[in-house]
Design a protein around this motif. Structure first.
Motif, mmCIF file in Angstrom:
data_model
loop_
_atom_site.group_PDB
_atom_site.id
_atom_site.type_symbol
_atom_site.label_atom_id
_atom_site.label_comp_id
_atom_site.label_asym_id
_atom_site.label_seq_id
_atom_site.Cartn_x
_atom_site.Cartn_y
_atom_site.Cartn_z
ATOM 1 N N VAL A 47 0.726 -1.170 0.049
ATOM 2 C CA VAL A 47 -0.043 -0.103 0.020
ATOM 3 C C VAL A 47 0.992 1.255 0.050
ATOM 4 O O VAL A 47 0.750 2.322 -0.517
ATOM 5 N N ALA A 48 1.867 1.311 0.691
ATOM 6 C CA ALA A 48 2.971 2.427 0.820
ATOM 7 C C ALA A 48 3.509 2.587 -0.728
ATOM 8 O O ALA A 48 3.654 3.703 -0.965
ATOM 9 N N SER A 49 3.913 1.517 -0.988
ATOM 10 C CA SER A 49 4.625 1.964 -2.583
ATOM 11 C C SER A 49 3.703 2.262 -3.417
ATOM 12 O O SER A 49 3.896 3.095 -4.348
ATOM 13 N N VAL A 50 2.408 1.834 -3.476
ATOM 14 C CA VAL A 50 1.431 2.005 -4.649
ATOM 15 C C VAL A 50 1.033 3.741 -4.237
ATOM 16 O O VAL A 50 0.659 4.307 -5.230
ATOM 17 N N ALA A 51 0.975 4.025 -2.935
ATOM 18 C CA ALA A 51 0.447 5.436 -2.792
ATOM 19 C C ALA A 51 1.735 6.286 -3.093
ATOM 20 O O ALA A 51 1.236 7.362 -3.735
ATOM 21 N N ALA A 52 2.895 5.918 -2.823
ATOM 22 C CA ALA A 52 3.949 6.919 -3.305
ATOM 23 C C ALA A 52 4.086 6.795 -4.750
ATOM 24 O O ALA A 52 4.033 8.027 -5.445
ATOM 25 N N LEU A 53 3.908 5.697 -5.644
ATOM 26 C CA LEU A 53 4.038 5.754 -6.905
ATOM 27 C C LEU A 53 2.422 6.746 -7.827
ATOM 28 O O LEU A 53 2.496 7.348 -8.469
ATOM 29 N N GLY A 54 1.316 6.413 -6.864
ATOM 30 C CA GLY A 54 0.259 7.113 -7.241
ATOM 31 C C GLY A 54 0.291 8.810 -7.109
ATOM 32 O O GLY A 54 0.059 9.462 -7.685
ATOM 33 N N TYR A 55 1.013 9.209 -5.864
ATOM 34 C CA TYR A 55 1.313 10.364 -5.602
ATOM 35 C C TYR A 55 2.165 11.299 -6.691
ATOM 36 O O TYR A 55 2.164 12.221 -7.130
ATOM 37 N N ALA A 56 3.297 10.328 -7.127
ATOM 38 C CA ALA A 56 4.145 10.916 -8.113
ATOM 39 C C ALA A 56 3.290 10.958 -9.638
ATOM 40 O O ALA A 56 3.687 11.839 -10.172
ATOM 41 N N ALA A 57 2.581 10.057 -9.806
ATOM 42 C CA ALA A 57 2.007 10.066 -11.037
ATOM 43 C C ALA A 57 1.027 11.407 -11.146
ATOM 44 O O ALA A 57 0.832 12.066 -11.827
#
Length: 80
Positions: A47-57
């Motif tokens: 969840v943390a990695s998906v959230a960080a990638l989503g924030y960047a996108a």
């Protein structure tokens, strides 16, 4: 069209089945608290990695229209 409806209905049904298997077989039925802890830590990392990638996108998309989000790592472009 019927294939799409069948696919979506089966997907929704399988999600409920997967939750049941996850709770009854892995968490409650295993009897091993370490396996439950490992699953929980794995889910938090995902969840943390998906959230960080989503924030960047989302930040990249918003920057195209002129909205700038704060940088998470401090290595982004500096405004001067």
């Amino acid at each position: 069209m019927f294939a799409l409806i069948d696919f979506v209905s089966r997907l929704v049904g399988d999600v409920g089945r997967f939750v049941d298997v996850f709770l009854n077989d892995l968490i409650l039925g295993a009897g091993d608290p370490l396996s439950a802890l490992l699953v929980l830590v794995g889910q938090v990392l995902i969840v943390a990695s998906v959230a960080a990638l989503g924030y960047a996108a989302v930040g990249a998309l918003l920057q195209e229209i002129g909205v700038t989000l704060p940088s998470l790592g401090g290595r982004g472009r500096s405004k001067q």
